[in-house]
Motif scaffolding. Structure first.
Motif, short mmCIF file in Angstrom:
data_model
loop_
_atom_site.label_atom_id
_atom_site.label_comp_id
_atom_site.label_asym_id
_atom_site.label_seq_id
_atom_site.Cartn_x
_atom_site.Cartn_y
_atom_site.Cartn_z
N TRP A 94 0.91 -1.21 0.05
CA TRP A 94 -0.06 0.01 -0.06
C TRP A 94 0.77 1.21 -0.13
O TRP A 94 0.58 2.08 -0.69
CB TRP A 94 -0.86 -0.02 1.24
CG TRP A 94 -1.90 1.07 1.19
CD1 TRP A 94 -1.99 2.08 2.06
CD2 TRP A 94 -3.06 1.12 0.44
NE1 TRP A 94 -3.06 3.00 1.66
CE2 TRP A 94 -3.65 2.11 0.36
CE3 TRP A 94 -3.58 0.51 -0.87
CZ2 TRP A 94 -5.02 2.81 -0.15
CZ3 TRP A 94 -4.41 0.95 -1.68
CH2 TRP A 94 -5.29 1.99 -1.28
N ASP A 95 1.91 1.11 0.88
CA ASP A 95 3.05 2.40 0.88
C ASP A 95 3.39 2.54 -0.46
O ASP A 95 3.74 3.57 -0.94
CB ASP A 95 4.00 2.18 1.64
CG ASP A 95 3.61 2.19 3.35
OD1 ASP A 95 2.26 2.58 3.44
OD2 ASP A 95 4.33 1.94 4.19
N PHE A 96 3.79 1.52 -1.27
CA PHE A 96 4.52 1.60 -2.60
C PHE A 96 3.42 2.18 -3.63
O PHE A 96 3.72 2.95 -4.32
CB PHE A 96 4.69 0.10 -3.09
CG PHE A 96 5.33 0.17 -4.31
CD1 PHE A 96 6.47 0.42 -4.81
CD2 PHE A 96 4.68 -0.58 -5.21
CE1 PHE A 96 7.06 0.37 -5.98
CE2 PHE A 96 4.95 -0.45 -6.75
CZ PHE A 96 6.21 -0.19 -7.05
N ILE A 97 2.15 1.98 -3.59
CA ILE A 97 1.27 2.60 -4.41
C ILE A 97 0.80 3.69 -4.22
O ILE A 97 0.81 4.66 -5.02
CB ILE A 97 -0.08 1.57 -4.74
CG1 ILE A 97 0.36 0.27 -5.07
CG2 ILE A 97 -0.91 1.86 -5.47
CD1 ILE A 97 -0.64 -1.00 -5.20
N THR A 98 0.79 4.14 -2.82
CA THR A 98 -0.12 5.25 -2.78
C THR A 98 1.12 6.34 -2.23
O THR A 98 0.82 7.57 -2.07
CB THR A 98 -1.03 5.37 -1.57
OG1 THR A 98 -0.47 4.69 -0.33
CG2 THR A 98 -2.17 4.29 -1.98
N GLY A 99 2.12 6.20 -1.70
CA GLY A 99 3.25 6.92 -1.27
C GLY A 99 3.57 7.77 -2.02
O GLY A 99 3.44 7.77 -3.34
N THR A 100 3.87 9.11 -1.86
CA THR A 100 4.31 10.35 -2.51
C THR A 100 5.70 10.67 -2.45
O THR A 100 6.10 11.69 -3.13
CB THR A 100 3.39 11.72 -2.15
OG1 THR A 100 3.82 11.95 -0.84
CG2 THR A 100 2.02 11.47 -2.54
N GLN A 101 6.45 10.06 -1.44
CA GLN A 101 7.81 10.20 -1.55
C GLN A 101 8.67 8.80 -1.99
O GLN A 101 8.40 7.99 -1.36
CB GLN A 101 8.29 10.54 -0.04
CG GLN A 101 7.49 11.87 0.72
CD GLN A 101 8.11 13.10 0.14
OE1 GLN A 101 9.11 13.20 0.27
NE2 GLN A 101 7.36 14.06 0.01
N TRP A 102 9.95 9.27 -2.73
CA TRP A 102 10.65 8.20 -3.07
C TRP A 102 11.95 8.47 -2.71
O TRP A 102 12.43 9.23 -3.37
CB TRP A 102 10.64 7.89 -4.76
CG TRP A 102 11.52 6.94 -5.09
CD1 TRP A 102 12.79 7.12 -5.55
CD2 TRP A 102 10.98 5.54 -5.49
NE1 TRP A 102 13.19 5.70 -5.95
CE2 TRP A 102 12.19 5.01 -6.07
CE3 TRP A 102 9.95 4.79 -5.57
CZ2 TRP A 102 11.86 3.61 -6.44
CZ3 TRP A 102 9.72 3.69 -5.86
CH2 TRP A 102 10.85 2.86 -6.34
N GLN A 103 12.54 7.98 -1.49
CA GLN A 103 13.84 8.35 -0.98
C GLN A 103 14.49 6.91 -0.56
O GLN A 103 14.51 6.78 0.60
CB GLN A 103 13.76 9.25 0.13
CG GLN A 103 13.51 10.76 -0.34
CD GLN A 103 12.81 11.43 0.64
OE1 GLN A 103 12.50 11.01 1.90
NE2 GLN A 103 12.66 12.74 0.45
N PRO A 104 14.80 6.37 -1.51
CA PRO A 104 15.25 4.98 -1.25
C PRO A 104 16.88 4.96 -0.61
O PRO A 104 17.54 4.02 -0.59
CB PRO A 104 15.54 4.17 -2.65
CG PRO A 104 15.65 5.31 -3.64
CD PRO A 104 15.19 6.60 -2.96
N ASP A 105 17.43 6.22 -0.42
CA ASP A 105 18.90 6.24 -0.18
C ASP A 105 19.39 5.60 0.88
O ASP A 105 20.60 5.04 0.81
CB ASP A 105 19.41 7.78 -0.23
CG ASP A 105 18.84 8.53 -1.47
OD1 ASP A 105 18.76 8.01 -2.34
OD2 ASP A 105 18.59 10.03 -1.12
#
Lengths: 395, 396
Positions: A131-142
Motif C-alpha cells: 500500500w505504501d508503494f502504490i500510494t506513497g508520494t515520497q521516493w527516497q530509497p537512499d
C-alpha cells in the motif's frame, strides 16, 4: 557421419526386388537422431543439475558419458535398420517433437519473465508494504542499503518507496508523446491511405518507418543534446524557467518515435474499410473530407484505438530516451518544463549501481517492472480484443 | 430544362456559401494530412542533418608538428620527451606509448625529431571551434601561434575505428564495441533464428488447432508487446543470478536479446509460411510426401525470402537495443575487444550511451560519429531486407 552410415546401411539392403520402406535419407536422419538426442539430453540434465547445485560432473566424465551414449545410440539405430524398417514415421515423430519443444520455449520465456519479476517483487513487498508503494508520494530509497547491511540506527531516516511521483512522471511523458504522435500519425495515415497515389504511398510508408527503426539510444542522445537545450532557450525567451532534464524533450522525441506505430497500423485499418462505404457516401454528394470524417474514420475507429493503445504501451515501456533525457528525481508536478522521472528510469537506476542484490532499493526495480508488465499486458489484451471485434465486422 | 442553362436561380446564396465552406474544409483536411507527413519527414531530415553535422568532425583528428626529444629519461617519464609548454598540446595517449616504443627502438635515443603527433583532445576541439573545448587561454595562444606556422593539420581519424574505449577522448574508438556487437548478435542469431523458425513451422504446419496452440499464439503476441527492459530483468534474474552466466558477457546479452527477437522472427516466419499457397502442400501430400518432407522440400524454400527478411529486421532491431543490455551489465568500460563470449563486452549502442554521459566535449562528437556508424549499419540491414523482399517476392 551418422547420417551417411545409416543411409549406407539402408542402401545395402536395396536390391532389384527389395524396395526400402522409406527414402534412404530418412535412415540417415534416424541414425543422427539416435546419436544426438541422448547426448543432448544427458548434457542438458547435467547442466541443470549444475545450476541447481545438486552435483557437478567433471568435464571429462561428461564428455565420456555423452560420447558413450552417442555411440550406443548409433549402434542401436544401425542394428534396427533393415529394408522394412519404417524410418520415415520415426523421423517424423522426432521432428514433430523438436518443433514442439521450440514452440514451448516461447511459453517458457513468458513464464520466465513473470516468475522473475513476481518472485523478486514479493521479496520487495515483504519489506515495503504494497500500500505504501502504490500510494506513497515520497521516493527516497537512499538509506535502503543500510537495512540491507543490518545497520539501522535512529538517526537515519527510513527509506521511502512511494511510487506515485514516478507513475505521474511516466504518465506525463506518455501524455506528451501521445499528443505529438496521435495527430501526426493519424493524419499521416489518412493522407497515405486516402489521398496519396499508390506509388507515393509505397515510398512514404517506408520513410516513416525509418523513424521506428532508429535505435532509442540515438533518440535519447538527440533529445538530451539537441532538443533539451533548445527547449530551455525557447522557454527562456518566454520568461519561463525550464530544467535541462525537462519532461517535454523526451516526451516530444518519444512522440516522434511512435508516429510510425500509429500511422502504419491506422493506414492498414483505414484501407481495410470497404470501398463500398466510401462510394455510397460520395454518391450522396459529400466531400472527400466529410466522407473520411463521418464514414471512414468511425468505421476504422476500433483499429485506430488499438493502434493508440499499442503506442501507449510502447511509450510507457520506453527506456533509453527517458534514461538519457529525463530527470532522475521523482517529482510530483504538472509542469512539463520541470524534471520528472519514469518507471523505466528508476528500474535502470536501481540495477546499474553497485548495490547489493538483496537491498530493497534493487528489489524495487522488480516491483516497478511488475507494474510495467501488468500495464502493458492489459493494454495489449484490450487492443487485441478491439481489433478482433473490428475484424468480425468487416471480414 | 431550365436548370441546366440557368442553374444559379435555383441555388440560393446561402447554399453557395455553405458549398464554399464545405469545399474549404475539404481542402483544409487535405492540407492537415500533408502537414502531418511533412512534419514527420522534416523531423527526419533535421535529425539526420544534426547527427551528421555533429559526427563529421569526429572523423578528423588534429595533429601537431612538434620536436620530440628521444632522451633516456623519456623511458621512465614520457613527459620529458616534449617541451614543457607543449605538454598539454600533445596527446597524452600518444605520449604514454613512447616508453615502450623507445625500448623497442633504442637507436632513436639522443635524436631530436620534428614530427606530426596527435594533438590533445582540448586542442582538437579548439581547432574545430567547438564551444566548451576547455582549452586554457595560455595554451590557446600557443596553438594559435602554431597554426600560423603551419604546424597544425587535420588527418583522417583512423584510430576511431581501430581502438577501444578510452578515458582519453583522442584515443577512444568503437573497435571493442563493434566486436562485442558482433559476438552478441552471433549468439542472438544462432539461438533466435532456428528456434523462431521452428516454432513458426510447428504452429503453421504441424499443430492442430487446439487449446495449447491458441495459448502459444496469444502468448507470442503478448511477448512482442512486452517492453524490452523487462527482458533485461528476465536476463538478470534467470541467466545471471540463477544460471550463473557471467555478468556483462556477450553470452548474457546475446541470450537476452535472443528471447527479445524471438517473437519478431516467429511472427515474420508465420506470415511467410502463410503466404505459400496450400495447393503446394496438397500437391506434395498427394504424391505421398510426409508432413516433414512437404515442409522441408517444398514450403520452406518458397517461404525462405520472407523468413530471411523477417530475421534480418529482427536482428537489426536487436542490434540497436540498449535497455535490456543496460540491465545485464553490458554498459561497462571495456577498453579491449573481448576474446570470447564469456568476457566483459560492450556493444555499439551501449558505447553510445556511455559516451553520451561523458562531460568532455570531445566525446560528444564521438557519440554522434558512433551513432552515424550504427545508423549506417542498421539502415543497410533494413535496406537489404527490403531488397530481398522486393527481389524474391512472388505473387501467387
Amino acid at each position: 557421419m551418422a547420417f551417411w552410415m545409416g543411409r549406407g546401411k539402408a542402401l545395402s539392403f536395396e536390391t532389384d526386388d527389395v524396395r526400402l520402406h522409406s527414402r534412404p535419407g530418412f535412415y540417415g536422419l534416424y541414425a543422427v537422431s539416435w546419436i544426438a538426442l541422448p547426448a543432448l539430453a544427458v548434457s542438458l540434465l547435467f547442466s541443470i543439475a549444475h545450476i541447481f547445485n545438486l552435483f557437478t560432473v567433471p568435464a571429462p566424465m561428461l564428455l565420456a558419458t555423452t560420447l558413450g551414449l552417442g555411440s550406443a545410440g548409433l549402434w542401436f539405430a544401425l542394428s534396427h535398420i533393415n529394408a522394412n524398417f519404417r524410418a520415415r514415421q520415426a523421423v517424423e515423430k522426432v521432428m514433430r517433437g523438436l518443433l514442439f519443444t521450440a514452440a514451448a520455449i516461447s511459453i517458457l520465456t513468458t513464464i520466465g519473465i513473470v516468475l522473475s519479476v513476481v518472485f523478486e517483487s514479493v521479496r520487495f513487498f515483504k519489506v515495503i508494504p504494497i500500500w505504501d508503494f502504490i500510494t506513497g508520494t515520497q521516493w527516497q530509497p537512499d538509506t535502503a542499503f543500510l537495512i540491507g547491511a543490518g545497520r539501522t540506527n535512529e538517526s537515519v531516516a527510513p527509506p521511502l518507496f512511494g511510487s506515485l511521483p514516478i507513475f505521474a512522471g511516466t504518465f506525463m511523458i506518455t501524455l506528451i508523446a501521445m499528443l505529438v504522435a496521435v495527430p501526426i500519425g493519424l493524419f499521416a495515415a489518412i493522407y497515405m491511405s486516402e489521398y496519396a497515389s499508390h506509388n507515393a504511398r509505397g515510398h512514404l510508408k517506408p520513410m516513416l518507418e525509418i523513424l521506428a527503426g532508429i535505435p532509442t539510444v540515438v533518440y535519447g542522445f538527440f533529445a538530451a543534446i539537441t532538443i533539451s537545450p533548445l527547449i530551455v532557450n525557447i522557454a527562456h525567451t518566454f520568461g519561463l524557467e525550464a530544467d535541462y532534464t525537462n519532461a517535454l524533450a523526451p516526451g516530444l522525441i518519444m512522440g516522434i518515435m511512435i508516429i510510425p506505430f500509429i500511422s502504419s497500423l491506422s493506414d492498414d485499418v483505414i484501407r481495410a474499410v470497404p470501398q463500398s462505404l466510401r462510394d455510397g457516401s460520395l454518391a450522396l454528394g459529400t466531400t472527400k473530407a466529410e466522407t473520411i470524417r463521418h464514414i471512414v474514420l468511425p468505421a476504422a475507429l476500433p483499429g485506430i484505438v488499438s493502434a493508440c493503445l499499442l503506442a501507449i504501451s510502447r511509450a510507457i515501456g520506453e527506456t533509453m530516451i527517458v534514461v538519457m533525457a529525463a530527470g532522475l528525481r521523482p517529482n510530483l508536478t504538472a509542469n512539463p518544463l520541470e524534471g520528472m522521472t519514469t518507471v523505466t528510469v528508476k528500474i535502470v537506476e536501481a540495477l546499474t549501481g553497485d548495490q547489493e542484490f538483496d537491498s530493497a532499493f534493487t528489489l524495487s526495480a522488480f516491483a516497478l517492472g511488475l507494474v510495467l508488465l501488468i500495464a502493458t499486458l492489459i493494454l495489449n489484451i484490450i487492443s487485441i480484443m478491439v481489433v478482433r471485434k473490428f475484424r468480425q465486422q468487416y471480414e | 430544362m431550365n436548370n441546366s442553362t440557368q442553374p444559379n436561380n435555383f441555388i440560393s446564396d446561402e447554399k453557395k456559401l455553405r458549398q464554399k465552406r464545405r469545399e474549404r474544409a475539404d481542402s483544409r483536411f487535405h492540407w492537415y494530412g500533408l502537414t502531418a507527413l511533412g512534419l514527420a519527414l522534416a523531423f527526419l531530415v533535421f535529425f539526420f542533418v544534426d547527427i551528421i553535422g555533429q559526427a563529421v568532425p569526429a572523423f578528423y583528428q588534429t595533429e601537431v608538428k612538434v620536436n620530440i626529444h628521444y632522451v633516456e629519461a623519456a623511458k621512465t617519464n614520457y613527459n620529458k620527451a616534449v617541451d614543457h609548454k607543449l605538454r598539454r598540446v600533445v596527446s597524452r595517449a600518444w605520449l604514454r606509448t613512447l616508453p615502450v616504443y623507445l625500448k623497442r627502438h633504442p637507436e632513436l635515443i639522443g635524436n631530436n625529431i620534428k614530427q606530426w603527433v596527435p594533438a590533445d583532445s582540448r586542442v582538437d576541439q579548439y581547432i574545430k571551434q567547438h564551444n566548451g573545448h576547455g582549452l586554457k587561454s595560455k595554451y590557446q595562444r600557443i596553438v594559435d601561434a602554431m597554426a600560423e606556422e603551419g604546424r597544425i593539420r587535420q588527418v583522417f581519424n583512423i584510430r576511431f575505428f581501430t581502438s577501444g574505449d578510452s578515458k582519453l577522448p583522442e584515443n577512444a574508438g568503437i573497435f571493442s564495441a563493434a566486436v562485442g556487437s558482433i559476438f552478441t548478435l552471433l549468439i542472438t542469431m544462432l539461438i533466435a533464428v532456428p528456434i523462431g523458425v521452428m516454432t513458426a513451422i510447428y504452429l503453421e504446419e504441424f499443430s492442430e488447432d487446439n487449446h495449447f496452440t491458441r495459448i502459444i499464439e496469444v502468448n507470442i503476441n503478448n511477448l512482442a508487446a512486452i517492453p524490452s527492459i523487462l527482458y533485461g530483468l528476465l536476463g538478470l534474474a534467470i541467466f545471471i543470478n540463477f544460471a550463473g552466466v557471467p555478468r556483462s558477457s556477450a553470452l548474457a546479452g546475446g541470450l537476452t536479446l535472443a528471447l527479445m527477437t524471438l517473437p519478431i522472427i516467429i511472427i515474420a516466419t508465420r506470415a511467410a509460411l502463410q503466404s505459400v499457397p496450400s495447393s503446394i502442400r496438397e500437391a506434395a501430400f498427394g504424391l505421398g510426401a510426409s508432413r516433414w518432407q512437404t515442409t522441408w522440400h517444398h514450403v520452406l524454400p518458397l517461404a525462405m525470402p520472407g523468413i530471411l527478411t523477417g530475421s534480418i529486421i529482427g536482428l537489426a532491431q536487436a542490434m540497436g537495443e540498449t535497455a535490456p543490455l543496460l540491465i545485464v551489465g553490458m554498459v561497462a568500460y571495456v577498453p579491449d575487444a573481448p576474446d570470447n563470449i564469456l568476457e566483459a563486452a560492450t556493444v555499439l549502442p551501449a558505447q553510445i550511451y556511455t559516451w553520451a554521459g561523458e562531460s568532455l566535449r570531445a566525446y560528444e562528437e564521438r557519440t554522434a560519429a558512433a551513432i552515424l556508424v550504427l545508423l549506417t549499419v542498421l539502415l543497410s540491414l533494413n535496406g537489404l531486407a527490403v531488397y530481398l523482399r522486393k527481389h524474391f517476392e512472388r505473387r501467387w
